[in-house]
Scaffold this motif. Structure first.
Motif, PDB file in Angstrom:
ATOM      1  N   ASP A  62       0.825  -1.209   0.000  1.00 35.98           N
ATOM      2  CA  ASP A  62       0.000   0.000   0.000  1.00 35.98           C
ATOM      3  C   ASP A  62       0.857   1.255   0.000  1.00 35.98           C
ATOM      4  OD1 ASP A  62      -2.103  -1.733   0.090  1.00 35.98           O
ATOM      5  OD2 ASP A  62      -2.739  -1.235   2.127  1.00 35.98           O
ATOM      6  N   ASP A  63       1.915   1.266   0.829  1.00 32.10           N
ATOM      7  CA  ASP A  63       2.794   2.440   0.885  1.00 32.10           C
ATOM      8  C   ASP A  63       3.500   2.661  -0.448  1.00 32.10           C
ATOM      9  OD1 ASP A  63       2.069   2.867   3.488  1.00 32.10           O
ATOM     10  OD2 ASP A  63       3.873   1.957   4.362  1.00 32.10           O
ATOM     11  N   ALA A  64       3.982   1.558  -1.050  1.00 30.22           N
ATOM     12  CA  ALA A  64       4.689   1.678  -2.329  1.00 30.22           C
ATOM     13  C   ALA A  64       3.745   2.135  -3.434  1.00 30.22           C
ATOM     14  CB  ALA A  64       5.334   0.345  -2.695  1.00 30.22           C
ATOM     15  N   ALA A  65       2.529   1.641  -3.415  1.00 33.21           N
ATOM     16  CA  ALA A  65       1.549   2.061  -4.422  1.00 33.21           C
ATOM     17  C   ALA A  65       1.236   3.544  -4.282  1.00 33.21           C
ATOM     18  CB  ALA A  65       0.274   1.237  -4.293  1.00 33.21           C
ATOM     19  N   THR A  66       1.034   3.998  -3.052  1.00 25.79           N
ATOM     20  CA  THR A  66       0.721   5.405  -2.807  1.00 25.79           C
ATOM     21  C   THR A  66       1.866   6.311  -3.251  1.00 25.79           C
ATOM     22  OG1 THR A  66      -0.698   4.791  -0.936  1.00 25.79           O
ATOM     23  CG2 THR A  66       0.071   7.074  -1.043  1.00 25.79           C
ATOM     24  N   GLU A  67       3.091   5.905  -2.924  1.00 22.42           N
ATOM     25  CA  GLU A  67       4.258   6.698  -3.316  1.00 22.42           C
ATOM     26  C   GLU A  67       4.399   6.767  -4.832  1.00 22.42           C
ATOM     27  OE1 GLU A  67       7.661   5.104  -1.396  1.00 22.42           O
ATOM     28  OE2 GLU A  67       6.939   5.535   0.639  1.00 22.42           O
ATOM     29  N   ALA A  68       3.933   5.723  -5.528  1.00 22.39           N
ATOM     30  CA  ALA A  68       4.012   5.704  -6.994  1.00 22.39           C
ATOM     31  C   ALA A  68       2.818   6.379  -7.644  1.00 22.39           C
ATOM     32  CB  ALA A  68       4.124   4.254  -7.474  1.00 22.39           C
ATOM     33  N   GLY A  69       1.935   6.987  -6.842  1.00 26.60           N
ATOM     34  CA  GLY A  69       0.772   7.673  -7.381  1.00 26.60           C
ATOM     35  C   GLY A  69      -0.359   6.742  -7.759  1.00 26.60           C
ATOM     36  N   ARG A  70      -0.374   5.553  -7.177  1.00 22.82           N
ATOM     37  CA  ARG A  70      -1.424   4.579  -7.454  1.00 22.82           C
ATOM     38  C   ARG A  70      -2.308   4.420  -6.230  1.00 22.82           C
ATOM     39  NH1 ARG A  70       0.941  -0.963  -8.862  1.00 22.82           N
ATOM     40  NH2 ARG A  70      -0.902  -1.165 -10.208  1.00 22.82           N
ATOM     41  N   SER A  71      -3.475   3.813  -6.432  1.00 17.91           N
ATOM     42  CA  SER A  71      -4.321   3.453  -5.309  1.00 17.91           C
ATOM     43  C   SER A  71      -3.954   2.045  -4.834  1.00 17.91           C
ATOM     44  CB  SER A  71      -5.799   3.474  -5.721  1.00 17.91           C
ATOM     45  OG  SER A  71      -6.603   2.837  -4.740  1.00 17.91           O
ATOM     46  N   PRO A  72      -3.885   1.809  -3.530  1.00 21.68           N
ATOM     47  CA  PRO A  72      -3.630   0.436  -3.056  1.00 21.68           C
ATOM     48  C   PRO A  72      -4.618  -0.575  -3.625  1.00 21.68           C
ATOM     49  CG  PRO A  72      -3.389   1.980  -1.251  1.00 21.68           C
ATOM     50  CD  PRO A  72      -3.934   2.766  -2.417  1.00 21.68           C
ATOM     51  N   ALA A  73      -5.841  -0.132  -3.921  1.00 25.40           N
ATOM     52  CA  ALA A  73      -6.848  -1.036  -4.482  1.00 25.40           C
ATOM     53  C   ALA A  73      -6.541  -1.430  -5.917  1.00 25.40           C
ATOM     54  CB  ALA A  73      -8.231  -0.400  -4.410  1.00 25.40           C
ATOM     55  N   ASP A  74      -5.528  -0.787  -6.535  1.00 25.08           N
ATOM     56  CA  ASP A  74      -5.129  -1.197  -7.880  1.00 25.08           C
ATOM     57  C   ASP A  74      -4.441  -2.566  -7.868  1.00 25.08           C
ATOM     58  OD1 ASP A  74      -6.108   1.142  -8.931  1.00 25.08           O
ATOM     59  OD2 ASP A  74      -4.153   2.142  -9.015  1.00 25.08           O
ATOM     60  N   VAL A  75      -4.035  -3.015  -6.706  1.00 27.07           N
ATOM     61  CA  VAL A  75      -3.317  -4.282  -6.579  1.00 27.07           C
ATOM     62  C   VAL A  75      -4.242  -5.320  -5.965  1.00 27.07           C
ATOM     63  CG1 VAL A  75      -1.276  -5.446  -5.660  1.00 27.07           C
ATOM     64  CG2 VAL A  75      -1.175  -2.995  -6.230  1.00 27.07           C
ATOM     65  N   ARG A  76      -4.657  -6.284  -6.771  1.00 21.72           N
ATOM     66  CA  ARG A  76      -5.492  -7.384  -6.264  1.00 21.72           C
ATOM     67  C   ARG A  76      -4.644  -8.277  -5.358  1.00 21.72           C
ATOM     68  NH1 ARG A  76     -10.040 -10.712  -7.374  1.00 21.72           N
ATOM     69  NH2 ARG A  76     -10.882  -9.164  -8.816  1.00 21.72           N
ATOM     70  N   ARG A  77      -5.241  -8.773  -4.277  1.00 20.18           N
ATOM     71  CA  ARG A  77      -4.542  -9.656  -3.352  1.00 20.18           C
ATOM     72  C   ARG A  77      -5.055 -11.089  -3.557  1.00 20.18           C
ATOM     73  NH1 ARG A  77      -2.226  -5.034  -0.518  1.00 20.18           N
ATOM     74  NH2 ARG A  77      -3.051  -3.437  -1.932  1.00 20.18           N
ATOM     75  N   LEU A  78      -4.149 -11.979  -3.980  1.00 21.81           N
ATOM     76  CA  LEU A  78      -4.473 -13.373  -4.239  1.00 21.81           C
ATOM     77  C   LEU A  78      -3.728 -14.247  -3.232  1.00 21.81           C
ATOM     78  CD1 LEU A  78      -3.657 -11.796  -7.192  1.00 21.81           C
ATOM     79  CD2 LEU A  78      -4.913 -13.763  -8.045  1.00 21.81           C
TER      80      LEU A  78
END
Length: 563
Positions: A212-228
């Motif tokens: 989540d932190d890495a996604a936010t820093e990259a300008g993405r939403s944490p929800a852009d990453v599906r968790r499998l």
């Protein structure tokens, strides 16, 4: 609590063994037949006991129509990224958009090096994986101007032509465990898929936080990453531990993982056809029901603007609801095959999360569930029973109304039967393929033996178990069964139940007749006539029985429920 609001999906994680090359294909087809969303295979190119995973995926794609496909996960050190990108896009185009890409940085370095791959340190593996992702995405970006330009430390593609583009927005899922891989997942990937057995308590929460932190820093939403999540366990009558118990326990534990850890795709590592059936028919729908119920209930003491209660936290729309799976990799030198134990990775969860919603009179409406009528078509001259002497149950009370939950109970029986009707159509198709010489009789027998009907899932007794696990997820089946309950709740149903039990035994004998006819077909010049006759008799008896059962029990199931 980390519920990212993604739609739940369920899949299988199969071993691509080559001792019986059609065995993994059969299990993949079974996964689709029972309703799973995904089929994944290990990818170990150095393993001589395995089929090549990408060749197998192509073959399976041609034998299936709906289920999504992925390597679990692709061994990047032995799959050059530019070539891999075109392979994946090609299979996605050929399969109608049913392919996803799971990627791993690599493990088993001695074996990789023996096959010509380059040995990498953990840090080097992460950097190589990030370069590969960039090459793959540029290859897929067929409309961009100019060629691919990645001049990396480990992978180089300078001037390569772009394309083809995949048929759909193809997801890249990373098997990650350590901080650098998790951060890469948040920055560049579409999904995270570890194996539950490789995780320690708290690892899912920690991994989510890094992603989540890495996604936010990259300008993405944490929800852009599906968790499998790759899972495994045992189905047993009584709970003995995490994912070691009845289906309703599995459903509660998976629902808890979905609601507290954000997992939205569960992939069962098993080559047992009964496990795949139970996972699809009992665990998946019950888990969906629990999660949907929780998401629709506002959090306690939560208020929105103007004092109104707010909706569920994090339950936003899934931006990639069509995304399929990828597979896991182990940490560093961990194996990437099916997980062996979940006991060390999770604890008891979820008990009591949802409560029964059946309340008489709440939202009640007239009974609207329509049983499937018997069309009267008969293929065979043989009659296993006299349909004219079937008893009937009590007439429906026209003044009674039913809640949506009660009507869903009656509809569930029809849904189960519809699956059996579909399997019957597949049997007819298999027989026609045998007659046309497209497949051999042994393959046909193998398919029939893995079908739900063959395992007596059509019997009302077993239906009861499925019904209880799916609809009443907070009750166990110990010392309970549907027949005694229906007899006790409404003694007028006893003659109907007696007749249904008799017909179950008769249909089992008819199924055995189909099997004998398949065996005889090998040695008898005119065996096809006997085979067709046996399947025709199966159609007559089974379809008649299913319609009779629905006619007599759909309303009582709604009215009386399962206690």
């Amino acid at each position: 609590m980390s519920d990212y609001g993604h739609t739940l999906t369920f899949g299988s994680f199969l071993t691509p063994g080559n001792a019986d090359p059609l065995r993994p294909v059969t299990f993949a087809m079974l996964s689709e037949q029972v309703g799973l969303d995904l089929v994944t295979f290990q990818d170990h190119p150095y393993q001589p006991a395995f089929l090549d995973t990408w060749t197998l995926l192509s073959f399976v794609a041609a034998r299936t129509e709906r289920v999504r496909l992925a390597a679990n996960v692709t061994n990047l050190p032995l799959r050059p990224p530019a070539v891999l990108a075109r392979s994946v896009a090609s299979l996605d185009l050929l399969s109608g958009g049913r392919t996803e890409l799971g990627l791993g940085a690599g493990a088993f370095w001695d074996a990789i090096e023996a096959m010509g791959g380059r040995r990498l340190s953990p840090g080097e593996g992460v950097r190589a994986l990030e370069e590969a992702i960039e090459i793959i995405r540029q290859i897929w970006d067929a409309d961009a101007r100019g060629g691919v330009r990645v001049d990396g430390e480990f992978h180089r593609a300078v001037g390569a032509k772009r394309g083809p583009a995949p048929a759909h927005d193809l997801g890249i899922w990373l098997g990650a465990y350590k901080p650098r891989m998790l951060a890469l997942t948040g920055r560049r990937a579409d999904g995270w898929l570890p194996s539950l057995a490789y995780l320690k308590p708290g690892d899912l929460a920690k991994g989510n936080a890094v992603i989540d932190d890495a996604a936010t820093e990259a300008g993405r939403s944490p929800a852009d990453v599906r968790r499998l999540l790759n899972i495994n366990g045992r189905f047993t009558p009584a709970g003995r531990g995490p994912l070691d118990g009845p289906a309703e326990q599995w459903a509660e534990e998976l629902a808890d993982l979905a609601l507290t850890e954000g997992i939205s795709t569960f992939i069962l590592a098993s080559d047992d056809p009964d496990d795949l059936r139970r996972f699809a028919a009992e665990v998946a729908p019950a888990t969906r029901e629990l999660v949907a119920s929780e998401r629709s209930s506002p959090p306690a003491n939560a208020t929105g603007p103007g004092g109104t209660t707010s909706g569920p936290s994090g339950a936003g729309a899934d931006a990639r609801t069509t995304a399929g799976p990828a597979g896991p990799t182990g940490p560093a030198d961990a194996p990437t095959g099916p997980a062996r134990s979940a006991a060390s990775a999770t604890g008891p969860t979820g008990s009591g999360r949802a409560t029964s919603t059946r309340r008489a009179g709440v939202g009640a409406t007239p009974f609207a569930v329509v049983p499937t009528p018997d069309d009267g078509v008969r293929r065979s001259q043989v009659r296993v029973w006299d349909e004219s002497d079937r008893p009937t149950g009590p007439a429906r009370d026209p003044q009674r109304s039913y809640t949506p939950h009660e009507q869903a109970g009656g509809q569930h029986l029809i849904d189960v039967h519809d699956g059996l009707r579909a399997e019957l159509a597949q049997i007819h198709d298999l027989i026609e393929q045998v007659a046309a010489g497209l497949i051999d009789v042994g393959t046909a027998r193998s398919h029939i033996n893995t079908m739900t009907m063959r395992q007596n899932k059509w019997t009302l007794g077993t239906y009861c178990e499925s019904y209880c696990r799916v609809v009443t997820t907070h009750h166990t089946l110990e010392d309970r069964s549907l027949f005694p309950h229906l007899r006790r709740a409404d003694p007028r149903l006893a003659p109907v139940i007696d007749r249904l039990e008799q017909e179950h035994h008769a249909i089992h004998d008819v199924l055995e007749g189909v099997d004998r006819a398949l065996v005889a077909f090998v040695a008898t010049p005119d065996g096809m006539a006997e085979l067709r006759a046996a399947v025709d008799l199966l159609s007559d008896t089974l379809l008649s029985h299913l319609s009779y059962e629905e006619r007599e029990l759909v309303e009582p199931l709604a009215r009386l429920g399962v206690h």
